[in-house]
Scaffold this motif. Structure first.
Motif, PDB file in Angstrom:
ATOM      1  N   ALA A   1      37.267  41.235  35.917  1.00 10.06           N
ATOM      2  CA  ALA A   1      36.332  40.170  36.280  1.00 10.06           C
ATOM      3  C   ALA A   1      36.995  38.832  36.018  1.00 10.06           C
ATOM      4  O   ALA A   1      38.032  38.753  35.365  1.00 10.06           O
ATOM      5  CB  ALA A   1      35.053  40.287  35.464  1.00 10.06           C
ATOM      6  N   SER A   2      36.375  37.813  36.558  1.00  7.57           N
ATOM      7  CA  SER A   2      36.864  36.466  36.315  1.00  7.57           C
ATOM      8  C   SER A   2      35.798  35.701  35.548  1.00  7.57           C
ATOM      9  O   SER A   2      34.640  35.707  35.928  1.00  7.57           O
ATOM     10  CB  SER A   2      37.155  35.802  37.648  1.00  7.57           C
ATOM     11  OG  SER A   2      37.111  34.424  37.501  1.00  7.57           O
ATOM     12  N   THR A   3      36.194  35.040  34.472  1.00 10.17           N
ATOM     13  CA  THR A   3      35.189  34.317  33.680  1.00 10.17           C
ATOM     14  C   THR A   3      34.885  32.958  34.282  1.00 10.17           C
ATOM     15  O   THR A   3      33.867  32.367  33.965  1.00 10.17           O
ATOM     16  CB  THR A   3      35.668  34.109  32.237  1.00 10.17           C
ATOM     17  OG1 THR A   3      36.956  33.522  32.290  1.00 10.17           O
ATOM     18  CG2 THR A   3      35.707  35.385  31.477  1.00 10.17           C
TER      19      THR A   3
ATOM     20  N   ASN B   1      33.255  33.858  38.488  1.00  6.63           N
ATOM     21  CA  ASN B   1      32.158  34.825  38.619  1.00  6.63           C
ATOM     22  C   ASN B   1      32.429  35.878  39.686  1.00  6.63           C
ATOM     23  O   ASN B   1      31.604  36.119  40.553  1.00  6.63           O
ATOM     24  CB  ASN B   1      30.840  34.132  38.940  1.00  6.63           C
ATOM     25  CG  ASN B   1      30.463  33.178  37.863  1.00  6.63           C
ATOM     26  OD1 ASN B   1      30.991  33.281  36.763  1.00  6.63           O
ATOM     27  ND2 ASN B   1      29.574  32.271  38.166  1.00  6.63           N
ATOM     28  N   LEU B   2      33.597  36.468  39.637  1.00  4.68           N
ATOM     29  CA  LEU B   2      33.918  37.531  40.581  1.00  4.68           C
ATOM     30  C   LEU B   2      34.191  38.803  39.801  1.00  4.68           C
ATOM     31  O   LEU B   2      34.533  38.761  38.630  1.00  4.68           O
ATOM     32  CB  LEU B   2      35.168  37.164  41.377  1.00  4.68           C
ATOM     33  CG  LEU B   2      35.090  35.887  42.180  1.00  4.68           C
ATOM     34  CD1 LEU B   2      36.449  35.546  42.725  1.00  4.68           C
ATOM     35  CD2 LEU B   2      34.100  36.047  43.310  1.00  4.68           C
ATOM     36  N   ARG B   3      34.030  39.917  40.501  1.00  2.00           N
ATOM     37  CA  ARG B   3      34.322  41.177  39.843  1.00  2.00           C
ATOM     38  C   ARG B   3      34.782  42.188  40.879  1.00  2.00           C
ATOM     39  O   ARG B   3      34.277  42.218  41.999  1.00  2.00           O
ATOM     40  CB  ARG B   3      33.093  41.698  39.128  1.00  2.00           C
ATOM     41  CG  ARG B   3      33.403  42.318  37.792  1.00  2.00           C
ATOM     42  CD  ARG B   3      32.280  43.115  37.269  1.00  2.00           C
ATOM     43  NE  ARG B   3      32.040  44.279  38.108  1.00  2.00           N
ATOM     44  CZ  ARG B   3      32.907  45.267  38.259  1.00  2.00           C
ATOM     45  NH1 ARG B   3      34.045  45.274  37.635  1.00  2.00           N
ATOM     46  NH2 ARG B   3      32.624  46.286  39.041  1.00  2.00           N
TER      47      ARG B   3
END
Ligand code: SF4
Lengths: 170, 156, 369
Positions: free
Chosen positions: B74-76, B79-81
């Motif tokens: 995920a990316s903090t 907001n992607l996963r």
């Protein structure tokens, strides 16, 4: 002789006055039962209920039960929570470190027969009674604090019924 | 980026190393080649519009025919996963360690080594940690694993 | 003394040690009284929950999930139900979503109260423990009134919730959160200016934000290091996007900030519960779900924010009524991994280590599963 002269002075202090005669056995076991210090041995979910029982609302202290962190100072293990195969030798070790007389309460389904992990689990010890001798079993998953208190009262009754001669035989 | 956009973005970039699968039920899932693992992981982390800096999970799956390893990242900040995975054969499965990309994967890799018997190259600290010290019964999470005191729940 | 020689030595802490919140063993390398290095040894509570789940139907998995993280069982129910719902495309009625949010937030408060009590006890203060657990009982009463259990609730089911709340729930709930909101000042008054507490908390156990993200640390621990990352806002699930609440963050990343942040979170949870109680709609509490439903083939990784960070579950379905694989991910797993990084080379004492362990809020079932 000194004691006998003084005795009436002491007995006056008993409420209502009078003299109590009893056996050493009763006094010994009475005091044992009323100051059961338990080892803080919580491994899983049941430990949270054990903590709640020790805290404000349910209050273990009124049974004379105080938690100890060291097995050498305690009379009782409340095995609260799942005992896994990795943990089992440690439980035995703790039990061996305790001084006689010592008691064990098995709290929760896991310690009785593996509880919810009886089936399909490769890591859970199915019951602690083949690791340490158990005095009281408390079923539940987790048992409510009331049932734990009830279990402890039963243990106290069991202790009060003991005979000194039982110890000599051991 | 919505999930659909993410899917087409990832397919369009990274030299086609990530192929989209339709088994993902919520977030997009991609298939990669085991040999591309380190390149793909680094690219996902360093890509400016993805910035996959957070490793959520790593799990192995035994499908009775092959083993699969699924990485969830995920990316903090964005907001992607997404997930990516690859398959391994039953005999001598091996993956590369990606501790240099996400150090937090350390224990997850130990876990698949211990429970599934998937060897992790260049891990450096493959020690037993979940099972008992004297465990000698193999890799218990495999589907064909059995032991004398292992009781299956009866069908009702 | 010309040839004074010092030597590092090992100390074994646990697995049965009251401050490890369960059964975790830490092998410490010590230089005098200072900790040089730690190696956590886990697995004393490895109950093979994942293997157990593989042989249960989806509905039977939920009680097993309860045992995965028993301090916030509601979250474990929620994450599994959410994953199964996404897998099988099941709709959840609106009332059920509201009830879920109320329960999840109540559970978060209960967990933070337990944190408050046990952390203070680890640092030698017994009163906060009694206070924290006293207020926690109010919440436990609410759960008990709804689903009959005090700890392992089995309340949130696939497609909804298992039972509706009784009529006396709402007034009791409002009263409980009011009491807790008032008591928070008491709690802080007991500790915030206590010199012993400050010595253990201030500037001890500093976690750098970059290090935290790289090691997969999440939840309050990450936010106390200054990273604003909360799945309730960033990857909204259920109906969290309908509510108005803030994500508190703090900068220092030390023990004290981690403690303060949790107190702040309790306030935010109270706000959410109030809004949810006000907006609670009428309607059914469970969608149409068969007892042994069979989701189509596929896989999903689903995550929610619980009081210890990101809790996730990966479910792989092969089209039968039992999952092929359930992999659980708990925040504590990563928090425990990062513990050596926090401590290594900083020269903390064992007492500091106990405080760091406590404020990371690690519980062991989440690590071992
Ligand atoms: S009996 Fe139930 S509540 Fe107690 S430790 Fe076992 S699973 Fe947890």
């Amino acid at each position: 002789m000194g004691l006998i002269k003084k005795l009436p002075v002491y007995s006056e202090k008993i409420p209502g006055g009078g003299l109590v005669t009893t056996s050493v056995e009763t006094v010994l076991h009475f005091s044992q039962a009323c100051s059961l210090w338990y080892l803080l041995f919580g491994t899983a979910c049941c430990a949270i209920e054990l903590m709640c029982t020790g805290a404000s609302r349910y209050d273990f202290d009124r049974l004379g039960m105080i938690f100890r962190a060291s097995p050498r100072q305690s009379d009782l293990i409340i095995a609260a929570g799942t005992i896994t195969k990795k943990m089992a030798p440690r439980l035995r070790k703790l039990y061996d470190q305790m001084a006689e007389p010592r008691y064990v309460i098995a709290m929760g389904g896991c310690t009785i027969k593996g509880g919810p992990f009886y089936y399909d689990s490769y890591a859970v010890e199915k019951g602690i009674d083949h690791i340490v001798p158990v005095d009281i079993y408390i079923p539940g998953c987790p048992p409510r604090p009331e049932s734990l208190l009830e279990g402890c009262i039963h243990l106290q009754e069991k202790i009060k019924k003991q005979k000194l001669s039982d110890w000599q035989e051991k | 980026m919505t999930r659909e956009e993410l899917k087409s973005y990832v397919e369009g970039h990274f030299d086609g190393k990530l192929k989209s699968l339709d088994t993902g039920r919520y977030d997009p899932i991609f298939e990669i080649q085991p040999s591309d693992l380190i390149t793909v992981a680094k690219a996902l982390r360093d890509d400016e519009s993805l910035k996959m800096d957070f490793l959520c999970n790593l799990g192995a799956v035994d499908t009775c025919e092959k083993l699969e390893v699924v990485y969830s990242v995920a990316s903090t900040t964005k907001n992607l996963r997404l997930d990516f995975k690859f398959s391994l054969p039953y005999d001598n499965p091996e993956v590369d360690s990606i501790k240099e990309v996400w150090p937090g994967i350390d224990w997850y890799e130990r876990e698949i080594w211990e429970l599934y018997g998937i060897n992790v190259r260049n891990h450096g600290n493959l020690k037993q940690f979940l099972l008992p010290d004297d465990w000698d019964q193999g890799n218990p999470m495999r589907k064909d694993w059995d032991a004398p005191d292992f009781i299956r729940m009866p069908e009702v | 003394m010309p040839d004074l020689r010092t030597q590092e030595y090992m100390v074994n802490m646990g697995p049965h040690h009251p401050s490890t919140h369960g059964v975790c063993r830490l092998i410490l390398t010590m230089d005098g009284e200072k900790v040089v290095d730690i190696e956590p040894v886990i697995g004393y509570l490895h109950r093979s929950l994942e293997k157990v789940c593989e042989n249960r139907t989806y509905a039977q998995c939920i009680p097993i999930m309860d045992r995965f993280e028993y301090v916030t069982s509601m979250s474990t129910n929620q994450v599994f139900s959410l994953a199964a719902e996404r897998l099988a495309e099941i709709e959840v009625p609106e009332r059920a979503e509201y009830l879920r949010v109320i329960m999840l937030e109540l559970n978060r408060i209960a967990s933070h109260l337990l944190f408050y009590g046990t952390t203070a006890m680890d640092c030698g203060a017994l009163t906060p423990f009694l206070y924290g657990l006293r207020e926690r009982e109010l919440i436990i009463d609410l759960f008990e009134m709804t689903c009959g259990q005090r700890l392992t609730y089995n309340y949130i089911w696939v497609g909804g919730v298992s039972k509706d709340i009784p009529p006396e729930f709402e007034p009791k709930c409002r009263e409980a959160i009011k009491i807790i909101g008032e008591k928070l000042d008491d709690y802080q008054g007991l500790l915030n200016e206590n010199p012993i507490w400050l010595a253990r908390m201030k500037d001890v156990g500093i976690l750098d934000p970059d290090l935290a993200i790289a090691w997969g640390v999440s939840g309050p621990v990450l936010r106390a290091s200054g990273v604003k990352y909360d799945l309730r806002k960033d990857d909204p699930y259920s109906i969290y996007d309908k509510f108005d609440f803030d994500i508190p963050t703090l900068e220092a990343g030390d023990n004290f900030d981690r403690y303060l942040l949790r107190i702040e979170e309790i306030k935010q949870s109270i706000r959410i519960i109030e809004q949810a109680l006000d907006g609670l709609p009428e309607g059914p509490i469970r969608g149409k779900v068969k007892a042994n439903f069979k989701p189509p083939e596929g896989e999903v990784y689903c995550r929610i924010e619980n009081s210890r960070g990101e809790m996730g579950v990966y479910i792989r379905s092969d089209g039968s009524k039992k999952p092929l694989r359930v992999k659980m991910r708990g925040g504590s797993f990563n928090q425990l991994q990062v513990l050596p990084e926090i401590v290594r080379g900083k020269g903390y004492y064992i007492a500091d280590l106990v405080a760091i362990f406590a404020t990371l809020d690690i519980i062991l079932p989440e690590v071992d599963r």
